[in-house]
Scaffold this active site. Structure first.
Site, mmCIF file in Angstrom:
data_model
loop_
_atom_site.group_PDB
_atom_site.id
_atom_site.type_symbol
_atom_site.label_atom_id
_atom_site.label_comp_id
_atom_site.label_asym_id
_atom_site.label_seq_id
_atom_site.Cartn_x
_atom_site.Cartn_y
_atom_site.Cartn_z
ATOM 1 N N MET A 48 1.522 70.089 8.654
ATOM 2 C CA MET A 48 2.139 71.215 7.863
ATOM 3 C C MET A 48 3.235 71.999 9.026
ATOM 4 O O MET A 48 4.028 72.711 8.731
ATOM 5 C CB MET A 48 1.166 72.011 7.326
ATOM 6 C CG MET A 48 0.399 71.261 6.249
ATOM 7 S SD MET A 48 -0.838 72.283 5.680
ATOM 8 C CE MET A 48 -0.003 73.609 4.911
ATOM 9 N N ASP A 161 -11.955 75.066 14.715
ATOM 10 C CA ASP A 161 -11.230 73.684 14.959
ATOM 11 C C ASP A 161 -11.005 73.676 16.545
ATOM 12 O O ASP A 161 -9.913 73.528 17.092
ATOM 13 C CB ASP A 161 -9.690 73.798 14.415
ATOM 14 C CG ASP A 161 -9.347 72.123 14.490
ATOM 15 O OD1 ASP A 161 -10.107 71.366 14.495
ATOM 16 O OD2 ASP A 161 -8.005 72.284 14.504
#
Length: 323
Positions: A48, A161
């Site tokens: 993205m 993450d």
């Protein structure tokens, strides 16, 4: 699954140095305009997100500009997630967290933020290109990761993450290595509504990078908390020293199942020179239940310091870690 706003390759060279138009990233058409900046080229791409190398017209300073792909220019959900990433990153001021230098909107309405244009390599790139690190260097890097996480968690944020591609190693003028946590695209505040209609720690879509997820991220059976980041940090340490992960499988699904159901492969099974105390530390940080791990980054960092002290006795450190 990797972060949609990954900054992998942020430090790649060479960069274009002229002001002429350049081809946009694959799948994007044209280049947007940002007042006061000259965009010099794309240095990183994710599912993205994009990172451009840019130059400030007034000062000549080189910076990195992170934004969404053009196809998400009118995606309100993508904008909300990206704005949340900016907000989280701005809230954490620490030498081991890449700071936001400024933010705004591009000519087509996409949000962006500016970072330093670092020269360095990700932890993943270093291990792939140079091989596993020495135990001493890996412990030093892990200490810096935990120092950054202390500030992140103190701000009420969980990174969610932590992967080798989201840890950047840069060489300082002093010759020392600086460790920076990157990419808060998947970060969240436990229990706080994300703006997408659900709380970020509720059961829902699988979020993160599977091989570096904690059991609670894989199963979505418990809230994602600071202890989830500590689990990922232990995976990073194991990977840095061995080039492998303690949970094995043919593919991501097998690794996910092993993460939930199997005991980690001891690091001493891979390397003979690993102190027993290090395996004890890893075993605790990789516990299946979050409550069995360290209480926070500060406690894990203190345990790690016992391994870094040259005169620390391995047996004593192991006993303290197991306690």
């Amino acid at each position: 699954m990797t972060s949609p706003n990954s900054t992998q390759g942020l430090s790649r060279e060479p960069f274009p140095t002229n002001d002429a138009p350049f081809p946009g990233p694959k799948g994007d058409q044209g280049v947007p305009y940002v007042p006061g900046l000259v965009l010099e080229g794309v240095v990183a791409e994710g599912g993205m997100g994009l990172v451009y190398a840019a130059r400030e017209i007034s000062t000549g300073r080189r910076v990195a500009l992170k934004t969404l792909r053009a196809c998400f220019a009118h995606d309100e959900g993508a904008h909300a997630r990206f704005e949340r990433e900016i907000s989280f990153t701005r809230r954490v001021v620490h030498p081991n967290v890449a700071p936001v230098l400024g933010h705004g909107r591009m000519s087509d309405g996409r949000p962006y933020y500016l970072m330093e244009l670092y020269r360095g390599r990700t932890l993943g790139a270093v291990v792939r290109e140079d091989g596993p690190l020495s135990i001493g260097r890996a412990l030093e890097i892990t200490d810096r990761i935990l120092a950054g996480l202390e500030a992140v968690h103190a701000a009420g944020i969980v990174h969610r993450d932590l992967t080798p591609e989201n840890v950047l190693l840069t060489e300082e003028p002093s010759g020392e290595t600086r460790v920076l946590l990157l990419d808060f695209g998947f970060a969240h505040e436990p229990g706080v509504d994300t703006g997408d209609g659900v709380t970020a720690d509720s059961r829902g879509a699988l979020v993160g990078t599977i091989r570096f997820m904690s059991p609670e991220q894989v199963t979505r059976g418990r809230a994602i908390t600071a202890q989830s980041d500590l689990f990922a940090t232990a995976l990073l340490l194991y990977y840095a020293v061995s080039g492998k992960l303690p949970f094995r499988g043919e593919g991501d699904l097998d690794v996910a199942v092993a993460t939930v159901r199997k005991a980690p492969v001891p690091l001493r099974a891979e390397l003979r020179n690993v102190p027993r105390a290090l395996d004890v530390l890893l075993s605790r940080a990789l516990a299946k239940h979050p409550d069995a791990r360290f209480s926070g980054a500060a406690e894990m960092r203190r345990a790690l310091s016992g391994l870094r002290r040259p005169r620390a006795k391995a047996a004593g450190a192991a006993a303290a870690l197991a306690g």
